[in-house]
Scaffold this active site. Structure first.
Site, PDB file in Angstrom:
ATOM      1  N   PHE A 120      -7.690  48.962  88.973  1.00 48.94           N
ATOM      2  CA  PHE A 120      -7.189  47.837  89.766  1.00 48.94           C
ATOM      3  C   PHE A 120      -6.228  46.975  88.948  1.00 48.94           C
ATOM      4  O   PHE A 120      -5.471  46.204  89.523  1.00 48.94           O
ATOM      5  CB  PHE A 120      -8.344  46.902  90.169  1.00 48.94           C
ATOM      6  N   ILE A 145      -9.233  41.782  94.373  1.00 49.99           N
ATOM      7  CA  ILE A 145      -9.840  42.969  95.001  1.00 49.99           C
ATOM      8  C   ILE A 145     -10.907  43.575  94.088  1.00 49.99           C
ATOM      9  O   ILE A 145     -11.985  43.976  94.546  1.00 49.99           O
ATOM     10  CB  ILE A 145      -8.757  44.021  95.361  1.00 49.99           C
ATOM     11  N   ASP A 176       1.105  50.027  99.606  1.00 53.57           N
ATOM     12  CA  ASP A 176       2.086  50.558 100.572  1.00 53.57           C
ATOM     13  C   ASP A 176       3.510  50.153 100.197  1.00 53.57           C
ATOM     14  O   ASP A 176       4.475  50.715 100.721  1.00 53.57           O
ATOM     15  CB  ASP A 176       1.745  50.092 102.000  1.00 53.57           C
ATOM     16  N   GLU A 177       3.658  49.152  99.307  1.00 53.26           N
ATOM     17  CA  GLU A 177       5.011  48.690  98.966  1.00 53.26           C
ATOM     18  C   GLU A 177       5.837  49.760  98.258  1.00 53.26           C
ATOM     19  O   GLU A 177       7.055  49.645  98.179  1.00 53.26           O
ATOM     20  CB  GLU A 177       4.951  47.418  98.119  1.00 53.26           C
ATOM     21  N   TYR A 194       9.213  31.921 104.180  1.00 47.87           N
ATOM     22  CA  TYR A 194      10.459  32.532 103.707  1.00 47.87           C
ATOM     23  C   TYR A 194      11.312  33.009 104.889  1.00 47.87           C
ATOM     24  O   TYR A 194      10.789  33.650 105.817  1.00 47.87           O
ATOM     25  CB  TYR A 194      10.181  33.759 102.820  1.00 47.87           C
ATOM     26  N   PRO A 246       5.589  26.674 102.966  1.00 47.11           N
ATOM     27  CA  PRO A 246       6.913  27.284 102.758  1.00 47.11           C
ATOM     28  C   PRO A 246       7.004  28.692 103.334  1.00 47.11           C
ATOM     29  O   PRO A 246       6.452  29.639 102.790  1.00 47.11           O
ATOM     30  CB  PRO A 246       7.037  27.321 101.232  1.00 47.11           C
ATOM     31  N   SER A 250       7.328  49.179  89.766  1.00 49.30           N
ATOM     32  CA  SER A 250       6.356  49.446  88.683  1.00 49.30           C
ATOM     33  C   SER A 250       5.150  50.204  89.227  1.00 49.30           C
ATOM     34  O   SER A 250       4.623  51.111  88.577  1.00 49.30           O
ATOM     35  CB  SER A 250       5.932  48.141  87.991  1.00 49.30           C
TER      36      SER A 250
END
Ligand code: NAD
Ligand code: DAU
Length: 340
Positions: free
Chosen positions: A83, A14, A128-129, A209, A207, A155
């Protein structure tokens, strides 16, 4: 007089998109990219702007107080956009320490230096996490509870609290942006979209999840960068701004779409063990930034995903070069552990 802006982590996905966008047209601002160049940082991402007279690069770790301070003094920095981060959730599950070091202690270091040097515009690029996970309905607003679930998001949430505390305690002009999932050119191929593109192009397993039904809210990277710039220039001190594209998609929808676009069979999809603690759904309520700062996403998902695929098709050597050493070591170990 333009600003002298320290952009940390400017060689990542980003940050490099932000710098290329900002440096595309002449302005009175000067941008100093401070990046330690981890496995995810790459100066190749900036080759088209590296000769600009208002762009400078300093290879420095944000945790190094002496060096960061001296860079800030050298360029008379009056604004910081942070960032720099360890950004990959899977890596944080496998080894969380680097996430605390960079994302928490590194951010604290930048804040302390900004306070000492009276650098009076500090924007923290967050995620947003930090809000945790949604069920089937609802969306994250700026006042939603902070409930991070992974070491990565914990974190980033810790850093957000520190940023807020420096604004509140020392009266510094700080802002926080919290964005949803980005996609676009130069994204490190450990993240869903570029990983699936590269694997499909190479006829490798894709893969997925768990059941593939987890939902993410996607935003094209240049729209995120425009939002950050808007908040940096015009956001209110001490406030949080969510940035999102109103574009929710299940992971499996994206994987199947990419296979269709590339012309490869669905049989490449391989359901693997779920990511531990996998957040079910993210969705951003972006009404604050759209109404107060007039920002809105410009790139639709259908255009953005085409541009992204085209970029990876035209830049196969970039992907080959970055997928080396530490990346391959992590990839083998992580996906080996997820095999059913
Ligand atoms: P990235 O992993 O692609 O890039 C991170 C950059 O930071 C790299 O250039 C790396 O070298 C640099 N860096 C890491 N540790 C450093 C340190 N200690 N000192 C100096 N530089 C260091 O990450 P990204 O996807 O570009 O994310 C950038 C920021 O945006 C992060 O703060 C991330 O939390 C946030 N964010 C990302 C997304 C997304 O979807 N990728 C969404 C919302 C928010
Ligand atoms: O929401 C913002 C966040 O988005 C940022 O803060 C993070 O820095 C960024 O990495 C991203 O986090 P995610 O965990 O959502 O992104 P990732 O690309 O790793 O995964 C997206 C979804 O795809 C997630 O539900 C997990 C799933 N996935 C991912 C990979 C790499 C798979 O099913 N298979 C995979 O191989």
């Amino acid at each position: 007089m333009g600003n002298n802006i320290l952009v940390t982590g400017g060689a990542g996905f980003i940050g490099s998109n932000f710098l290329r966008d900002r440096l595309a047209s002449p302005s009175g601002d000067t941008f100093i990219n401070l990046d330690t160049i981890t496995y995810a940082g790459n100066l190749e991402n900036l080759k088209e702007v590296s000769e600009k007279e208002n762009y400078f690069f300093e290879k420095v770790n944000i945790e190094d107080e002496t060096k960061v301070e001296s860079v800030c003094k050298k360029y008379k920095i009056n604004g910081i956009i942070n960032f720099a981060a360890e950004s990959h959730v899977d890596r944080s599950i496998s080894d969380s320490k680097p996430f605390i070091n960079t994302n928490v202690l590194g951010t604290l270091n930048l804040l302390e230096i900004a306070r000492r040097l009276n650098i009076d515009n500090f924007l923290q690029v967050s995620t947003d996490e930090v809000y945790g996970s949604l069920g089937k309905t609802g969306a994250f607003a700026e006042n939603s509870q902070i409930q991070p679930n992974s070491p990565y998001s914990a974190s980033k949430a810790s850093a957000d609290h520190l940023v807020h505390s420096f604004g509140h305690t020392y009266g510094m002009n700080v802002k926080i942006t919290r964005c949803s999932n980005n996609y676009g050119p130069y994204q490190f191929p450990e993240k869903l979209i570029p990983l699936m593109i590269n694997n499909a192009l190479e006829d490798k397993d894709l893969p997925v999840y768990g059941d593939g039904k987890n939902v993410r809210d996607w935003l094209y990277v240049s729209d995120h960068c425009d939002g950050i710039w808007e908040v940096f220039l015009n956001g209110n001190s001490g406030e949080v701004y969510n940035i999102g594209g109103d574009c929710e998609k299940q992971n499996i929808e994206i994987v199947e779409l990419l296979l269709d676009m590339i012309g490869k069979p669905k049989s490449l999809i391989k359901y693997v063990k779920d990511r531990p603690g996998h957040d079910e759904r993210y969705a951003i309520d972006n009404s604050k930034i759209t109404s107060e700062l007039n920002w809105k996403p410009k790139i639709s998902f259908s255009d953005g995903i085409k541009m992204t695929l085209d970029w990876y098709l035209n830049n196969k050597s970039w992907s080959n070069n970055v997928r080396s050493g530490a990346y391959l070591e992590f990839y083998e170990k992580w996906y080996g552990g997820l095999a059913k």
